[in-house]
Design an enzyme around this catalytic site. Structure first.
Site, PDB file in Angstrom:
ATOM      1  N   ASP A 361      45.661  32.433  46.108  1.00 38.69           N
ATOM      2  CA  ASP A 361      45.025  32.022  44.864  1.00 38.69           C
ATOM      3  C   ASP A 361      45.555  32.963  43.771  1.00 38.69           C
ATOM      4  O   ASP A 361      46.191  33.987  44.050  1.00 38.69           O
ATOM      5  CB  ASP A 361      43.486  32.065  44.963  1.00 38.69           C
ATOM      6  CG  ASP A 361      42.829  31.179  43.897  1.00 38.69           C
ATOM      7  OD1 ASP A 361      43.486  30.865  42.876  1.00 38.69           O
ATOM      8  OD2 ASP A 361      41.654  30.808  44.071  1.00 38.69           O
TER       9      ASP A 361
HETATM   10  C1  BGC Z   1      41.532  28.885  41.107  1.00 37.97           C
HETATM   11  C2  BGC Z   1      42.425  27.940  41.863  1.00 37.97           C
HETATM   12  C3  BGC Z   1      43.471  27.388  40.935  1.00 37.97           C
HETATM   13  C4  BGC Z   1      44.256  28.535  40.343  1.00 37.97           C
HETATM   14  C5  BGC Z   1      45.355  28.093  39.397  1.00 37.97           C
HETATM   15  C6  BGC Z   1      42.322  29.938  40.352  1.00 37.97           C
HETATM   16  O1  BGC Z   1      41.475  30.613  39.481  1.00 37.97           O
HETATM   17  O2  BGC Z   1      40.631  29.505  41.990  1.00 37.97           O
HETATM   18  O3  BGC Z   1      41.665  26.906  42.428  1.00 37.97           O
HETATM   19  O4  BGC Z   1      44.306  26.499  41.609  1.00 37.97           O
HETATM   20  O5  BGC Z   1      43.362  29.358  39.614  1.00 37.97           O
HETATM   21  O6  BGC Z   1      44.838  27.609  38.216  1.00 37.97           O
END
Ligand code: BGC
Length: 866
Positions: A361
């Protein structure tokens, strides 16, 4: 494999046993996981200051010469000696490595046909076919290995390292390399984020509420086509964390509070997305069930609960051939999820036989040595947004050069990532990225490609079929040309400044058709209930008035006097933790309606004895203040419906569609009735402990086990007709997997499945083993769709909750007619996870099952043949 096993044994025994220190107070790294954003109204959804090429990490990572540092790892780069993790710390050492090979089970068409992701099996309500993606993975691996054969260490490292936050056109970017165009990774689980000419689909929670596999697949396919049309290689969805706590901020991004339902949702969505051509991402692996301190909390989950509940949707994702998995921000049993050998190497890659790549993530990578624990790609690449350094990049190169991380492991990382690209055939004729996620006004890179096609039709269907009718008395619904009617509440209209009024939907003052955060997409348009019902009023000759002021209760009540119908629209919102709305830091502060909703309902119901409540909510609300009020004749649980919200609501209100949605979670009478609560508090300087002490008893399982009466149980939903169930039969299906006959026999005799690569996704375990058939008769006067549900009931010594969902189907029946329905069960469906044996085992004792219309409305009862 010896090295992996030895490593697992030495370092991970506590995690295998589900052990963890409940008093761990590990110091936390400084990354917050927060993204620059604000909850204030803005016309642009993105920060506009940084240009696409300004990231230092971008230029470093994309240059294969400057990325290399020959010096040993230092500074912010991972320093394994000062472990950020709790129980498991990976000592700085050398790690010989053997990749888990593509499982080579013999194909058994038609049960186990070799399948290409672009051509998945037809949707079946009664899944008989298990796609075998192994040959397609093997072909992709061959091509990937050939491509990287002449790659330098730096080339391979560049494949694993994002270019840095805002360093490319997409929310995540892998730079181009020889013979490889690089990758665009883009949110979200409900459509292409940060662009235009896209469709804003209903949220996954709405798809789950349909309990309709074909619709869930169709939604996935339409989204997949849109991602591909925009040039996105890797879609950052679906999301499949469980609705463990009713207040969980991102619950609406996922498929609800039951692992089987969530697993089927993930499975069909991924098959659809990948059929559309884009690589899907199963996220967030694993234990990310609340937003509060998501980067500073340890979700402590015992091994059995992990396997039977939280990992199950990921297992189904692997079976759907998912190309990528995203590890989560949180710690899991005191070890960061993106540094967790037990979950990434052992469960996902070894036990599930996952062939794709694991990406972090955003900023969830905690160490360079996470590569040893199974992490293949770091996103967005830099340690913290725009920090200019990376745990991979030059540090990974150094670790490989210095022998801490083997070349075999680096090869495996690059191979897995490139194999995903070949697996989806993105090497031929794939569109270029045609948008700039960080600047909608960048006229050079935004080509404004219209990918919407006629997907609005699927949006409306999912919105409609995912709507749950909770109460309907005195024939209140469907509406029959009411003489006059009033719409009350701001949720009945559009937001004051349009549907994209708030950045990343971080706010709402109109119809709620999406939660907030990265799981969003821009609305091209949004149909409000007012607009849709206005149209019906014109056709019917009804007089329509309205009152959108949520706070002037007297006025709302007065205006409702004398109306044939008073429709009150209320909602409740939540989202991701980087945005706080009205004091809700991602998770909801409470389970009451927003915008004075409960008072508004009561004010109107006090003046009008045909008050109908429509609810757009991200999750359960406590309805007790008014649900039994006799003046409230109907309640429509409309959910999170996407751009056609108003039309979907009108379809149900006017009976154009006979409601068939079913609740994907329990609506309790009291917040304290839920088995797990949001854990708040914590200082931020130590790890917040979240013990999943309810174990297997999440949501309805707890209400059943503890004898608590919910207001509306999991699986509940009314129709405008009634159904009668009869003629239950069950038969055994002979195994078609002759090669694994010994395993089938051993399982029948009560032995656990063996520990082996791909052991939890093996054909013999998942092929249909039992077939349940019964009749469903429509005993009412209108056509309708019933959702028969199958719940397994183990004997007490199996240690399972009283009833657990293991099958469902949907059947449309005309009035007076009867349909024969079947549901198949696999050996896996009737097994439990044996922690000591580390395998799936049929528990001893009688295995009963119930067929019914909800988790409490059982109509037929049977026993699984021994
Ligand atoms: C989220 C993810 C997301 C990523 C990219 C993170 O803060 O938890 O689900 O895909 O950001 O935007």
């Amino acid at each position: 494999m010896v090295s992996n096993k030895l490593f697992a044994l030495l370092c991970l025994l506590p995690a295998v046993l589900g052990a963890h220190s409940s008093s761990a107070t590990t110091s936390v790294p400084t990354t917050s996981g927060a993204k620059p954003s604000s909850a204030v109204p803005t016309t642009s959804s993105v920060p506009s200051t940084t240009s696409a090429s300004s990231s230092s990490v971008s230029s470093v990572s994309s240059s294969s010469t400057s990325v290399v540092s020959s010096a040993p790892p230092t500074s912010a780069s991972s320093s394994p000696a000062t472990s950020e993790t709790g129980v498991i710390s990976i000592p700085l050492s050398s790690y010989p490595f053997t990749p888990y090979p593509t499982p080579t089970l013999p194909a058994y068409p038609p049960v186990f046909p070799a399948t290409d992701p672009l051509n998945p099996p037809e949707v079946s309500n009664d899944p008989q076919v298990i796609p075998d993606f192994a040959p397609a993975w093997a072909a992709a691996y061959d091509k990937a290995k050939k491509l990287i054969a002449d790659y330098t260490i730096e080339d391979k490292v560049n494949i694993t390292t994002g270019v840095g936050w805002m360093g490319g056109l997409c929310v995540g970017n892998i730079p181009a390399n020889k013979g490889f165009p690089g990758l665009c990774l883009e949110d979200s689980p409900l459509g292409v984020r940060d662009t235009d000419y896209n469709t804003a689909f209903p949220a996954a929670i709405q798809a789950a509420s349909t309990w309709n596999r074909a619709l869930i697949r169709a939604r996935g396919l339409a989204m997949g086509q849109e991602f591909k049309g925009k040039g996105v290689h890797v879609a950052l969805g679906p999301m499949m964390n469980m609705g463990r706590i009713a207040q969980g901020g991102r619950n609406w991004e996922g498929f609800g509070a039951d692992p089987f339902l969530a697993g089927e949702g993930a499975y069909e969505t991924i098959l659809g997305l990948q059929q559309g051509g884009v690589q899907a991402t199963a996220k967030h692996f694993i234990g990310n069930e609340q937003e509060h301190f998501r980067t500073q909390e340890s979700s402590n989950i015992d091994d059995r609960t992990m396997h039977e509940i939280y990992a199950h949707p990921f297992l189904r994702s692997v079976m759907a051939g998912v190309a990528s998995v995203m590890c989560s921000y949180n710690l899991l049993n005191d070890t960061y999820a993106c540094n967790n050998d037990k979950t990434m190497n052992d469960i996902l890659k070894r036990e599930f036989g996952f062939q794709g790549f694991i990406q972090s993530d955003w900023q969830a990578t905690m160490a360079t040595l996470s590569a040893v624990a199974g992490l293949d790609m770091t996103m967005p690449g830099d340690v913290t947004f725009n920090s200019g350094d990376s745990y991979f990049g030059g540090n990974l190169t150094s670790y490989v050069n210095n022998g801490y991380i083997s070349m075999e492991r680096l090869d495996d990382m690059a191979t897995r990532i490139i194999a995903g690209w070949y697996f989806l055939h993105q090497d031929s004729g794939y569109p270029e990225v045609s948008f700039n996620a960080f600047n909608l006004n960048d006229e050079v890179n935004n080509k404004h490609v219209n990918v919407q096609a006629d997907h609005y039709k699927i949006v409306r269907e999912v919105g409609t079929q995912g709507t749950v009718l909770l109460k309907n008395q005195n024939g209140a619904l469907p509406l029959h040309k009411p003489r006059n009617m009033i719409l009350v509440g701001s949720d009945a209209r559009l937001g004051m400044s349009g549907p994209n009024e708030f950045s990343d939907q971080g706010g709402s003052d109109g119809i709620l058709a999406m939660g907030w955060g990265s799981g969003t997409a821009n609305f091209p348009y949004l149909v409000s209930p007012m607009e849709a019902i206005n149209e019906r009023a014109r056709q019917d000759g009804s007089s329509l008035s309205y009152n959108f002021d949520d706070w002037n209760l007297e006025q709302a009540g007065n205006l409702a006097v004398g109306q044939a119908v008073a429709l009150v629209f209320i909602n409740s919102d939540s989202g991701e933790d980087y945005i706080t709305v009205d004091g809700n830091e991602g998770d909801r502060k409470n389970l009451t309606a927003w915008h004075n909703g409960d008072n508004l309902v009561q004010a109107v119901a006090a003046q009008n004895n045909n008050t109908i409540v429509v609810v757009n909510s991200v999750g359960p609300l406590i309805l007790e203040p008014w649900i039994e009020n006799p003046n409230i004749t109907a309640v429509v649980w409309a959910g999170i419906q996407g751009q056609e919200a108003g039309n979907s609501i009108a379809d149900i209100l006017y009976g154009d569609y006979n409601p068939s949605g079913r609740l994907p979670y329990t609506i309790a009478k009291n917040p304290a009735d839920y088995p797990a609560q949001l854990v708040t508090g914590g200082s931020g300087s130590e790890i917040l402990i979240i013990d999943y002490t309810e174990g297997l008893n999440i949501d309805y399982r707890h209400f059943d086990a503890a004898g608590i009466e919910p207001r509306f149980e999991f699986g509940f939903g009314l129709s405008y007709t009634t159904f009668k169930y009869s003629n239950l039969e069950i038969s055994t299906i002979k195994s078609q997997d002759n090669a694994q006959k010994d395993l089938v026999d051993a399982w029948s005799n009560g032995q656990a499945s063996p520990i082996a690569e791909g052991s939890s996704t093996a054909l013999w375990l998942h092929e249909p083993a039992f077939k349940v058939t019964f009749n469903v008769k429509n005993t009412g006067s209108v056509s309708g769709t019933e959702i028969p549900q199958l719940y397994i009931q183990h004997s007490a010594d199996a240690g399972e909750p009283p009833s657990i969902l293991k099958g469902f189907t949907n059947v449309s029946v005309d009035p007076g007619k009867t349909q024969k329905v079947s549901i198949t069960l696999s050996r896996h469906d009737v097994s439990i996870w044996d922690v000591a044996a580390q395998g799936w085992r049929k528990p001893s004792g009688k295995i009963s099952f119930a067929i019914g219309a909800s988790s409490r409305d059982f109509r037929l009862q049977g026993v699984i043949p021994a």
